[in-house]
Design a protein around this motif. Structure first.
Motif, short mmCIF file in Angstrom:
data_model
loop_
_atom_site.label_atom_id
_atom_site.label_comp_id
_atom_site.label_asym_id
_atom_site.label_seq_id
_atom_site.Cartn_x
_atom_site.Cartn_y
_atom_site.Cartn_z
N ILE A 141 0.84 -1.21 0.00
CA ILE A 141 0.00 0.00 0.00
C ILE A 141 0.86 1.25 0.00
N ILE A 142 1.88 1.30 0.86
CA ILE A 142 2.69 2.53 0.89
C ILE A 142 3.54 2.66 -0.37
N SER A 143 3.85 1.55 -1.02
CA SER A 143 4.56 1.64 -2.31
C SER A 143 3.62 2.12 -3.41
N PHE A 144 2.37 1.70 -3.34
CA PHE A 144 1.39 2.06 -4.36
C PHE A 144 0.97 3.53 -4.24
N PHE A 145 0.92 4.03 -3.00
CA PHE A 145 0.57 5.43 -2.75
C PHE A 145 1.76 6.14 -2.09
N PRO A 146 2.85 6.36 -2.80
CA PRO A 146 4.06 6.90 -2.17
C PRO A 146 3.89 8.30 -1.57
N PHE A 147 2.99 9.11 -2.14
CA PHE A 147 2.81 10.46 -1.61
C PHE A 147 2.01 10.47 -0.33
N GLU A 148 1.39 9.36 -0.01
CA GLU A 148 0.58 9.24 1.21
C GLU A 148 1.28 8.38 2.27
N LYS A 149 2.53 8.04 2.01
CA LYS A 149 3.27 7.13 2.89
C LYS A 149 3.26 7.58 4.34
N GLU A 150 3.52 8.85 4.57
CA GLU A 150 3.62 9.35 5.95
C GLU A 150 2.31 9.19 6.71
N ILE A 151 1.19 9.50 6.07
CA ILE A 151 -0.10 9.38 6.76
C ILE A 151 -0.44 7.92 7.03
N PHE A 152 -0.07 7.02 6.11
CA PHE A 152 -0.29 5.59 6.36
C PHE A 152 0.53 5.11 7.54
N ILE A 153 1.80 5.50 7.58
CA ILE A 153 2.66 5.08 8.68
C ILE A 153 2.14 5.61 10.01
#
Length: 137
Positions: free
Chosen positions: A50-62
């Motif tokens: 998921i974080i690879s697929f949405f790299p610009f949203e990585k921080e919010i996912f983490i």
């Protein structure tokens, strides 16, 4: 907001259906649906996809993952006597189960390190521990 809610919000913002995103991630539609509804925890491999697929949203996912799945007071100093735990509980488990538990502990340590900003300092030590666990016989 929990991880599933964040995932759903980002999925919808990017115009993906549940089935469409599940196909892109290589997971089942029902599993993705359960993650979004908070019925099942996300596993590490899917989280990484998921974080690879949405790299610009990585921080919010983490951040949402850490806030939902990691206790705020987790630290190595809070772990009770490891020898007692080993001899009382872990020794009776088969090797694969013990390895899985050790990997789970390391995953929590990694997340805790990310949360408190010390990951870069512990990264090498964590990787060495992973190698040691994989070599257990």
């Amino acid at each position: 907001m929990n991880f599933g809610e964040v995932l759903k919000e980002i999925r919808l913002k990017n115009n993906y259906s549940l089935r469409g995103l599940a196909d892109k991630l290589g997971i089942s539609f029902s599993y993705l649906n359960k993650i979004e509804r908070g019925e099942t925890p996300i596993n590490k491999n899917v989280f990484e996809k998921i974080i690879s697929f949405f790299p610009f949203e990585k921080e919010i996912f983490i951040k949402s993952y850490i806030n939902e799945f990691l206790p705020t007071n987790l630290s190595l100093n809070n772990i009770i006597d490891s020898e007692y735990i080993y001899f009382k509980f872990l020794k009776s488990l088969d090797l694969e189960d013990r390895k899985n538990i050790y990997y789970s502990i390391l995953e929590k340590v990694e997340l805790s390190s990310l949360k408190n900003g010390s990951y870069e300092n512990k990264k090498e030590e964590i990787e060495k521990a992973k190698i040691s666990i994989s070599e257990l016989k």
